[in-house]
Scaffold this active site. Structure first.
Site, PDB file in Angstrom:
ATOM      1  N   SER A 152     103.504  40.738-114.955  1.00  0.00           N
ATOM      2  CA  SER A 152     104.863  41.046-115.408  1.00  0.00           C
ATOM      3  C   SER A 152     105.922  40.897-114.322  1.00  0.00           C
ATOM      4  O   SER A 152     107.103  40.813-114.637  1.00  0.00           O
ATOM      5  CB  SER A 152     104.928  42.455-115.994  1.00  0.00           C
ATOM      6  OG  SER A 152     104.781  43.429-114.986  1.00  0.00           O
ATOM      7  N   LYS A 164     108.080  47.682-111.794  1.00  0.00           N
ATOM      8  CA  LYS A 164     109.132  46.960-112.513  1.00  0.00           C
ATOM      9  C   LYS A 164     110.444  47.079-111.733  1.00  0.00           C
ATOM     10  O   LYS A 164     110.593  47.900-110.844  1.00  0.00           O
ATOM     11  CB  LYS A 164     109.360  47.554-113.915  1.00  0.00           C
ATOM     12  CG  LYS A 164     108.170  47.500-114.855  1.00  0.00           C
ATOM     13  CD  LYS A 164     107.944  46.122-115.397  1.00  0.00           C
ATOM     14  CE  LYS A 164     106.841  46.077-116.419  1.00  0.00           C
ATOM     15  NZ  LYS A 164     105.504  46.124-115.897  1.00  0.00           N
TER      16      LYS A 164
END
Length: 184
Positions: free
Chosen positions: A105, A142
C-alpha cells in the site's frame, strides 16, 4: 509475623490484598523497585540505573563525492568524515524503534515489503507525514492527512483505498516514520 504479610494500610499503589514481603534494599534499588510497581518509569530509566549505554557507535567510511548512477565519474582520492548510522537514522534513541514493512500500500512512497521503517515515537504527527498507526488492534503504515471531516490515512498505491478514521474507532499514532532501510 510470617515472612510474607498482607497489608491493607499504606499500600503504596498496590492492590488490596496483594502479598508483600519486608526486605532491606539499598535506597537506589528500592526507588527503582517502587517506580516499577507504580508504572512510572520513563524510557531509558532502567538503562540509566544499570549504567547501560544505549548507543553503540560504529562508523563506515563515506566517500566525499557521490557515485553517479548514469555516466561514470572519476573517483576522488579522498574520503569524507566517517558516517555513523546511529547519528544518521536516530535522533531520539529512547523513543526510536524499527518495524519491518509488509504489503504494497505504500509503494508510491518508496516503502516496499521487507523494508525496515525507523519510527520515532517522540514526534507528533503532522499533515503529510508517514505514520505507524494502530487502528482497532491492527498496525498500518500510511500517510497521515488532516481533512475537514477528521483524519484520513492515505495509501500510496491506487489499488488501496484511504482509511477514514471514524470517531468511535480505537485509533492511535504510534510514531512518525523517519527513514526506511532496504536490503537487496
Amino acid at each position: 509475623m510470617s515472612r510474607y504479610s498482607v497489608s491493607r494500610k499504606g499500600m503504596g499503589g498496590r492492590k488490596p490484598g496483594e502479598a508483600t514481603k519486608v526486605v532491606r534494599l539499598p535506597l537506589r534499588v528500592a526507588t527503582i523497585a517502587r517506580r516499577i510497581a507504580e508504572g512510572s518509569l520513563r524510557p531509558g530509566d532502567l538503562n540509566a540505573f544499570f549504567n547501560v549505554e544505549v548507543r553503540h557507535t560504529m562508523t563506515v567510511p563515506l566517500m566525499a563525492s557521490p557515485a553517479a548512477c548514469g555516466f561514470p565519474s572519476p573517483a576522488d582520492d579522498y574520503l569524507d568524515r566517517p558516517l555513523d548510522f546511529n547519528e544518521l537514522l536516530i535522533s531520539n534513541p529512547s523513543a526510536t524503534f524499527a518495524v519491518r514493512i509488509s504489503g504494497d500500500s505504500m509503494n508510491g512512497a518508496g516503502l516496499f515489503p521487507g523494508d525496515i521503517a525507523i519510527v520515532d515515537r517522540s514526534l507528533s504527527p503532522f499533515n503529510g507525514c508517514v505514520v505507524l498507526a494502530l487502528i482497532d488492534g491492527e498496525f498500518t503504515i500510511k500517510r497521515y492527512r488532516v481533512k475537514a471531516g477528521g483524519i484520513v490515512l492515505q495509501a500510496e498505491n491506487k489499488a488501496f483505498k484511504d482509511i477514514v478514521i471514524p470517531e468511535d474507532s480505537a485509533f492511535e499514532v504510534w510514531g512518525v516514520v523517519k527513514h526506511a532501510i532496504r536490503m537487496f
